[in-house]
Design a protein around this motif. Sequence first.
Motif, PDB file in Angstrom:
ATOM      1  N   GLY A 150     -60.525   3.891  40.133  1.00 55.68           N
ATOM      2  CA  GLY A 150     -59.486   2.928  39.813  1.00 55.68           C
ATOM      3  C   GLY A 150     -59.401   1.838  40.861  1.00 55.68           C
ATOM      4  O   GLY A 150     -60.261   1.708  41.720  1.00 55.68           O
ATOM      5  N   PRO A 151     -58.342   1.054  40.804  1.00 56.99           N
ATOM      6  CA  PRO A 151     -58.216  -0.091  41.726  1.00 56.99           C
ATOM      7  C   PRO A 151     -57.973   0.347  43.167  1.00 56.99           C
ATOM      8  O   PRO A 151     -57.459   1.428  43.421  1.00 56.99           O
ATOM      9  CB  PRO A 151     -57.018  -0.859  41.171  1.00 56.99           C
ATOM     10  CG  PRO A 151     -56.241   0.136  40.393  1.00 56.99           C
ATOM     11  CD  PRO A 151     -57.221   1.164  39.888  1.00 56.99           C
ATOM     12  N   ASP A 152     -58.363  -0.531  44.072  1.00 58.36           N
ATOM     13  CA  ASP A 152     -58.145  -0.299  45.501  1.00 58.36           C
ATOM     14  C   ASP A 152     -57.694  -1.590  46.162  1.00 58.36           C
ATOM     15  O   ASP A 152     -58.079  -2.677  45.730  1.00 58.36           O
ATOM     16  CB  ASP A 152     -59.450   0.130  46.197  1.00 58.36           C
ATOM     17  CG  ASP A 152     -59.707   1.610  46.127  1.00 58.36           C
ATOM     18  OD1 ASP A 152     -58.756   2.395  46.298  1.00 58.36           O
ATOM     19  OD2 ASP A 152     -60.866   1.984  45.894  1.00 58.36           O
ATOM     20  N   TRP A 153     -56.915  -1.460  47.223  1.00 62.20           N
ATOM     21  CA  TRP A 153     -56.612  -2.595  48.083  1.00 62.20           C
ATOM     22  C   TRP A 153     -57.804  -2.777  48.996  1.00 62.20           C
ATOM     23  O   TRP A 153     -58.290  -1.813  49.575  1.00 62.20           O
ATOM     24  CB  TRP A 153     -55.347  -2.353  48.898  1.00 62.20           C
ATOM     25  CG  TRP A 153     -54.105  -2.518  48.103  1.00 62.20           C
ATOM     26  CD1 TRP A 153     -53.353  -1.526  47.573  1.00 62.20           C
ATOM     27  CD2 TRP A 153     -53.491  -3.743  47.724  1.00 62.20           C
ATOM     28  NE1 TRP A 153     -52.298  -2.057  46.876  1.00 62.20           N
ATOM     29  CE2 TRP A 153     -52.354  -3.420  46.957  1.00 62.20           C
ATOM     30  CE3 TRP A 153     -53.793  -5.085  47.947  1.00 62.20           C
ATOM     31  CZ2 TRP A 153     -51.523  -4.385  46.411  1.00 62.20           C
ATOM     32  CZ3 TRP A 153     -52.956  -6.040  47.413  1.00 62.20           C
ATOM     33  CH2 TRP A 153     -51.836  -5.692  46.659  1.00 62.20           C
ATOM     34  N   CYS A 154     -58.282  -3.999  49.110  1.00 68.17           N
ATOM     35  CA  CYS A 154     -59.456  -4.271  49.927  1.00 68.17           C
ATOM     36  C   CYS A 154     -59.210  -5.473  50.817  1.00 68.17           C
ATOM     37  O   CYS A 154     -58.334  -6.300  50.557  1.00 68.17           O
ATOM     38  CB  CYS A 154     -60.673  -4.539  49.042  1.00 68.17           C
ATOM     39  SG  CYS A 154     -61.161  -3.118  48.063  1.00 68.17           S
ATOM     40  N   GLU A 155     -60.011  -5.536  51.869  1.00 63.94           N
ATOM     41  CA  GLU A 155     -59.904  -6.618  52.842  1.00 63.94           C
ATOM     42  C   GLU A 155     -61.277  -7.242  53.060  1.00 63.94           C
ATOM     43  O   GLU A 155     -62.266  -6.530  53.237  1.00 63.94           O
ATOM     44  CB  GLU A 155     -59.391  -6.033  54.155  1.00 63.94           C
ATOM     45  CG  GLU A 155     -59.250  -7.018  55.271  1.00 63.94           C
ATOM     46  CD  GLU A 155     -58.753  -6.345  56.532  1.00 63.94           C
ATOM     47  OE1 GLU A 155     -57.523  -6.153  56.646  1.00 63.94           O
ATOM     48  OE2 GLU A 155     -59.587  -6.006  57.387  1.00 63.94           O
ATOM     49  N   PHE A 156     -61.311  -8.558  52.999  1.00 62.49           N
ATOM     50  CA  PHE A 156     -62.522  -9.324  53.256  1.00 62.49           C
ATOM     51  C   PHE A 156     -62.263 -10.178  54.492  1.00 62.49           C
ATOM     52  O   PHE A 156     -61.311 -10.946  54.516  1.00 62.49           O
ATOM     53  CB  PHE A 156     -62.838 -10.279  52.095  1.00 62.49           C
ATOM     54  CG  PHE A 156     -62.981  -9.606  50.762  1.00 62.49           C
ATOM     55  CD1 PHE A 156     -64.234  -9.266  50.277  1.00 62.49           C
ATOM     56  CD2 PHE A 156     -61.865  -9.336  49.976  1.00 62.49           C
ATOM     57  CE1 PHE A 156     -64.371  -8.676  49.033  1.00 62.49           C
ATOM     58  CE2 PHE A 156     -61.994  -8.737  48.740  1.00 62.49           C
ATOM     59  CZ  PHE A 156     -63.251  -8.404  48.268  1.00 62.49           C
ATOM     60  N   ARG A 157     -63.096 -10.060  55.494  1.00 62.86           N
ATOM     61  CA  ARG A 157     -62.963 -10.864  56.710  1.00 62.86           C
ATOM     62  C   ARG A 157     -64.101 -11.872  56.712  1.00 62.86           C
ATOM     63  O   ARG A 157     -65.265 -11.496  56.670  1.00 62.86           O
ATOM     64  CB  ARG A 157     -63.032  -9.961  57.934  1.00 62.86           C
ATOM     65  CG  ARG A 157     -62.720 -10.649  59.239  1.00 62.86           C
ATOM     66  CD  ARG A 157     -62.631  -9.615  60.363  1.00 62.86           C
ATOM     67  NE  ARG A 157     -61.512  -8.702  60.162  1.00 62.86           N
ATOM     68  CZ  ARG A 157     -60.286  -8.907  60.636  1.00 62.86           C
ATOM     69  NH1 ARG A 157     -60.017  -9.972  61.344  1.00 62.86           N
ATOM     70  NH2 ARG A 157     -59.334  -8.035  60.416  1.00 62.86           N
TER      71      ARG A 157
END
Length: 73
Positions: free
Chosen positions: A6-13
């Motif tokens: 399912g969905p996830d919180w993600c971070e792109f730097r």
Amino acid sequence: MDEADGPDWCEFRVRGRLGKSLLGAFPSLHAEVTGAETVLTGLIPDQAFLYGVLAQMEALGLALLEFRRIGPP
């Protein structure tokens, strides 16, 4: 990222301080400038969405420094 999870919180730097016009390419992500980098954070519903974000970054010539999953929503 496994679609079954399912969905996830993600971070792109990414390298650099993105201006309004570049940030406009990522309307569903929250942006925060930290030093000489911009951190984009948001809910990534599936792999297709993730690949779309990555393709948009590549098309804009952005240097992705780090990607990580923060956790479930």
